[in-house]
Design an enzyme around this catalytic site. Sequence first.
Site, PDB file in Angstrom:
ATOM      1  N   TYR A 228      47.369  20.080  13.487  1.00  0.00           N
ATOM      2  CA  TYR A 228      47.838  21.127  14.384  1.00  0.00           C
ATOM      3  C   TYR A 228      48.352  20.489  15.697  1.00  0.00           C
ATOM      4  O   TYR A 228      47.722  19.555  16.221  1.00  0.00           O
ATOM      5  CB  TYR A 228      46.676  22.077  14.664  1.00  0.00           C
TER       6      TYR A 228
ATOM      7  N   LYS B  12      42.598  32.698  14.231  1.00  0.00           N
ATOM      8  CA  LYS B  12      43.443  32.874  13.049  1.00  0.00           C
ATOM      9  C   LYS B  12      42.781  33.818  12.038  1.00  0.00           C
ATOM     10  O   LYS B  12      42.565  34.955  12.361  1.00  0.00           O
ATOM     11  CB  LYS B  12      43.761  31.500  12.447  1.00  0.00           C
TER      12      LYS B  12
HETATM   13  C1  LIG Z   1      45.551  27.375  16.200  1.00  0.00           C
HETATM   14  C2  LIG Z   1      44.872  26.204  15.654  1.00  0.00           C
HETATM   15  C3  LIG Z   1      43.969  25.461  16.438  1.00  0.00           C
HETATM   16  C4  LIG Z   1      43.713  25.754  17.904  1.00  0.00           C
HETATM   17  O1  LIG Z   1      43.045  26.969  18.040  1.00  0.00           O
HETATM   18  P1  LIG Z   1      43.188  27.876  19.348  1.00  0.00           P
HETATM   19  O2  LIG Z   1      42.307  29.035  19.040  1.00  0.00           O
HETATM   20  O3  LIG Z   1      44.632  28.222  19.471  1.00  0.00           O
HETATM   21  O4  LIG Z   1      42.710  27.064  20.495  1.00  0.00           O
HETATM   22  C5  LIG Z   1      43.314  24.402  15.836  1.00  0.00           C
HETATM   23  N1  LIG Z   1      43.534  24.075  14.556  1.00  0.00           N
HETATM   24  C6  LIG Z   1      44.401  24.767  13.770  1.00  0.00           C
HETATM   25  C7  LIG Z   1      44.596  24.349  12.357  1.00  0.00           C
HETATM   26  C8  LIG Z   1      45.094  25.844  14.301  1.00  0.00           C
HETATM   27  O5  LIG Z   1      45.957  26.489  13.539  1.00  0.00           O
END
Ligand SMILES: *Cc1c(COP(=O)(O)O)cnc(C)c1O
Length: 392
Positions: free
Chosen positions: A98, A195
């Site tokens: 990411y 997510k």
């Molecule tokens: C979005 C995401 C993050 C970071 O998370 P946040 O809640 O935006 O801080 C870390 N790892 C993955 C795979 C992501 O998609």
Amino acid sequence: MKFATRLLTFNPAPGDRHTPANTPIYQTATFRQSDATEFGEYDYSRSGNPTRAVVEKHIAALEGGTRGFCFSTGLAAITAVTRLLVPGDEILACNDLYGGSYRLFSRILPKRGIQVRYVDFSDLDAVVASISDNTKLVYLETPTNPLLQIIDIRAAAEIAHHRGALLCVDNSTMSPYLQRPLELGADIVVHSATKFLCGHSDVMAGAAVVSDEELGQELYLIQNGEGAGLAPFDSYLLLRGMKTLALRLDRQQSSARTIAELLDAHPAVERVYFPGFADEEQLRIHRSQASGDGAVISFVTGDPELSRAVVEATKLFAITVSFGSVNSTISLPNYMSHASIPASLRQLKSIPADLVRISVGAEDVGDLVDDLGQAFEFASRLNVSAKALAAD
Ligand SMILES: *Cc1c(COP(=O)(O)O)cnc(C)c1O
């Protein structure tokens, strides 16, 4: 009990004498003590809050761990994990990560004396060759985002443990419904709970889960000592979202399969990246460690302008970074979520400029298919006339 039942079966308010059916938002910074020297279970919400405690316990149980810690964002959870390291230690990370994790690893951690090395984890010999005595943490995502490459969690755990390092797996793209890395040998699971866990694009949250008691105590010290624990209201929203994780993912995943097949057959699409379409070896690994393909799909068209036009022509797919919501979203990772990858690392991880990522939501799949169809048609016409203009 099956996972969908476990999602809904937990004590919503331990110790609350009113026995509420749902977890209350304990919107309080402090808790009164019975006297000056006796502490109750809670004293200060940074150190512990009943709403957060319920969601932490729930996530830990769903991931098959013993202790869970919720943070203000996914990156706060990942940061907390990196705090287990001391200057001189190294992280060996998968080279398909990411974008925000890259930024943390390459621009912030080195200033704290922690070096990060990247390697292609689909090549296990390269991983074995890259791990050193200073490697204290091996870090990966699978399927990776946005290229949806599959990494063998069991093999990575073995390599890490052989050299005395911990394995941390970012499980955001799968969620514990589809994949539970602790059961495969990982020591720590982290989530961007923003997510799929939350699923409604209405809260930012992160989680870290472990099984080891000592590791749990260390992470608790970091959460309490640094103060990035998830707030009560956000804990409530996350808990509420998680109840429908299986329901949402069943629907989103089945629609994603339909859309992936449609894209695969579309003449304007050169290649579709989707766990179910991985090559034989990757697919075998994925099937052995996860029970589904998730709802994130990427594809390339061979033409960045066409990809951009498709993204902009969709009506039901909102152009947003992020994924995992009940609403379908579409993005150009090279320009959006992964733009934060420092230029010096771009050659390590080249995200094609024509790569489109979609996260399939819970809308009617027929409507989504129609929308993508019209977007391709509109974009192709636009692209053809733009090219003709340019040629004039
Ligand atoms: C979005 C995401 C993050 C970071 O998370 P946040 O809640 O935006 O801080 C870390 N790892 C993955 C795979 C992501 O998609």
